[in-house]
Design an enzyme around this catalytic site. Structure first.
Site, short mmCIF file in Angstrom:
data_model
loop_
_atom_site.label_atom_id
_atom_site.label_comp_id
_atom_site.label_asym_id
_atom_site.label_seq_id
_atom_site.Cartn_x
_atom_site.Cartn_y
_atom_site.Cartn_z
N HIS A 1 16.27 -20.59 42.54
CA HIS A 1 15.48 -19.35 42.75
C HIS A 1 15.69 -18.86 44.18
CE1 HIS A 1 11.51 -17.00 42.20
NE2 HIS A 1 12.04 -16.62 43.35
N HIS B 1 7.38 -15.33 36.94
CA HIS B 1 6.50 -15.26 38.12
C HIS B 1 5.08 -15.36 37.58
CE1 HIS B 1 5.45 -13.94 42.29
NE2 HIS B 1 4.31 -13.77 41.65
N HIS C 1 16.33 -15.12 46.73
CA HIS C 1 16.48 -13.67 46.92
C HIS C 1 17.55 -13.44 47.97
CE1 HIS C 1 12.65 -12.81 44.79
NE2 HIS C 1 12.33 -14.01 45.25
N LYS D 1 14.37 -12.71 34.02
CA LYS D 1 13.23 -12.84 34.94
C LYS D 1 12.06 -11.98 34.52
CE LYS D 1 10.91 -13.75 38.64
NZ LYS D 1 10.78 -14.85 39.58
N HIS E 1 12.66 -10.89 54.78
CA HIS E 1 12.20 -9.53 55.12
C HIS E 1 12.38 -9.39 56.62
CE1 HIS E 1 10.12 -8.57 51.29
NE2 HIS E 1 9.81 -9.86 51.26
N ASP F 1 13.01 -20.06 46.73
CA ASP F 1 12.34 -18.76 46.84
C ASP F 1 12.54 -18.17 48.24
OD1 ASP F 1 10.98 -16.50 46.05
OD2 ASP F 1 8.99 -17.35 46.35
N HIS G 1 8.21 -21.22 41.34
CA HIS G 1 7.50 -21.48 42.60
C HIS G 1 6.03 -21.82 42.39
CE1 HIS G 1 6.83 -17.26 41.84
NE2 HIS G 1 7.95 -16.85 42.39
C1 NCD Z 1 9.57 -12.39 46.96
C2 NCD Z 1 10.37 -11.25 47.57
O1 NCD Z 1 10.16 -10.94 48.74
O2 NCD Z 1 11.26 -10.72 46.90
N1 NCD Z 1 8.43 -12.65 47.78
C3 NCD Z 1 7.72 -13.80 47.83
O3 NCD Z 1 6.69 -13.83 48.49
N2 NCD Z 1 8.11 -14.88 47.21
C4 NCD Z 1 9.19 -12.05 45.57
C5 NCD Z 1 8.67 -13.21 44.79
O4 NCD Z 1 9.43 -14.13 44.44
O5 NCD Z 1 7.48 -13.22 44.49
ZN ZN Z 2 10.96 -15.28 44.47
#
Ligand code: NCD
Ligand code: ZN
Length: 361
Positions: A26, A149, A28, A112, A264, A260, A187
């Site tokens: 998992h 999720h 991003h 997902k 950002h 996860d 998660h």
């Molecule tokens: C994730 C994101 O920023 O894409 N953020 C997070 O807090 N984990 C999205 C997610 O997996 O919930």
């Molecule tokens: Zn995530």
């Protein structure tokens, strides 16, 4: 002569650990300049990774997933040896024919499910589970794992109860209705989730992040608000963290690694309304090793990181091996992205483990 019980061998601290190369189930990776800034951190540690589809716009068709896969491979570099495993973002309008097609063409590895408005870029998520029943039936039939999720989004639910309420209202009924559907409860953050997964049978598994193993909800407010530890699902009370640590290090094949990692930019985190997500990719394996070491369970890290995930997905384990060594490892204060920066998990701290890379043999 009285039999003497054997004297236990003194437990020798493990200082170098060689395990099969792990996968991240998992992550991003984003897109554009952010993808270019972060992908190497995941590609250097992991053989494969399940790529989250919550881009803007989300990855909702096999065509979009194939194109995104290509962008990731290009950003990682052809020789990285890294394999992105793509997912389809479910919406109220997902076409079962696209899922079948994406499965057949080897584009989708999983699907997902974001409940609408549960987290970052989930505005296109599912609003009515009931209406989507035919899509779940297709996913069950074609054998793609459904990655969930697991948070109830109704505004009357307290944020710390969202996961437990989701189990009761949505996940348990769904698992009952589609008994052949492979579900990854993503998660997880509560002992309720650990207990649910343990009793749910072989079609249910869960991923656990490094940050939820290390911090409870107090950490977000230690001496002031700590936006870089804010993620969704939000960290819970200490007994929940302890349940996660027990589950991860138990050897139970239902639990496996999913970072996860969710980058950002600094200004999006340090803001009046800060984004959710912890950028944990740079020190992912070192962080997990810390937890397993503290629990005296380094011998079970390989199962959690490298064996349980492929087994659940029906994929072969990685043939390559990696080494982790006990050594002081400083963590960068930030990672540059364009004119901005990302603040990684453990920024500025020193960890006791170091990822050495691939080893021969
Ligand atoms: C994730 C994101 O920023 O894409 N953020 C997070 O807090 N984990 C999205 C997610 O997996 O919930
Ligand atoms: Zn995530």
């Amino acid at each position: 002569m009285t039999a003497l019980s054997p004297i236990p061998a003194p437990s020798r601290a493990i200082d170098r650990l060689i395990i099969r190369q792990p996968d991240d189930w998992h992550v991003h990776l984003r897109d554009g300049p952010m993808l270019k800034a972060v992908v190497a951190y995941t590609a250097r540690q992991f053989g494969r990774a399940i790529i989250m589809p919550n881009l803007t716009p989300p990855v909702t068709t096999a065509g979009m997933a194939a194109a995104y896969r290509q962008r990731i491979v290009r950003a990682a570099g052809k020789d990285s040896g890294f394999t992105p495993l793509m997912t389809c973002y479910l919406t109220d309008h997902t076409d079962p024919a696209d899922l079948r097609d994406g499965r057949k063409r080897g584009i989708y590895t999983a699907v997902k499910l974001y409940p609408a408005h549960a987290t970052t870029n989930s505005a296109h998520g599912v609003t009515d589970m009931e209406k989507l029943a035919p899509v779940f039936a297709t996913i069950e039939e074609i054998g793609l794992p459904l990655l969930v999720h697991g948070e109830a989004t109704s505004p009357d639910v307290d944020i710390y109860d969202r996961e437990a309420v989701f189990i009761e209202r949505t996940l348990a009924p769904m698992a009952k209705r589609f008994p052949g559907l492979k579900i990854v409860f993503e998660h997880i953050t509560t002992r309720d989730a650990v207990a649910f997964v343990r009793t749910a049978g072989p079609t249910m598994a869960a991923t656990i992040t490094p940050h939820h193993l290390e911090h409870n909800r107090n950490a977000m407010f230690a001496g002031g608000i700590r936006p870089h530890l804010y993620c969704l699902p939000v960290a819970k009370r200490e007994p929940h963290r302890l349940a996660l640590r027990e589950a991860a290090t138990s050897g139970d094949a239902a639990f496996f690694l999913g970072t996860d990692s969710a980058p950002h930019k600094r200004e999006a985190k340090e803001a009046a309304c800060g984004c959710a997500g912890v950028f944990c990719a740079p020190m992912a394996l070192e962080s997990y090793a810390k937890t397993f070491d503290e629990e005296g369970r380094l011998d079970r890290l390989e199962a959690f990181a490298s064996l349980n995930g492929p087994k659940f997905y029906g994929l072969p384990v990685n043939e390559k091996r990696i080494a982790l060594v006990r050594a002081a490892t400083p963590v960068a204060a930030e990672v540059k992205v364009g004119r901005s920066a990302l603040v990684p998990f453990h920024a500025g701290a020193t960890l006791n483990w170091r990822f050495e890379g691939l080893v021969a043999g």
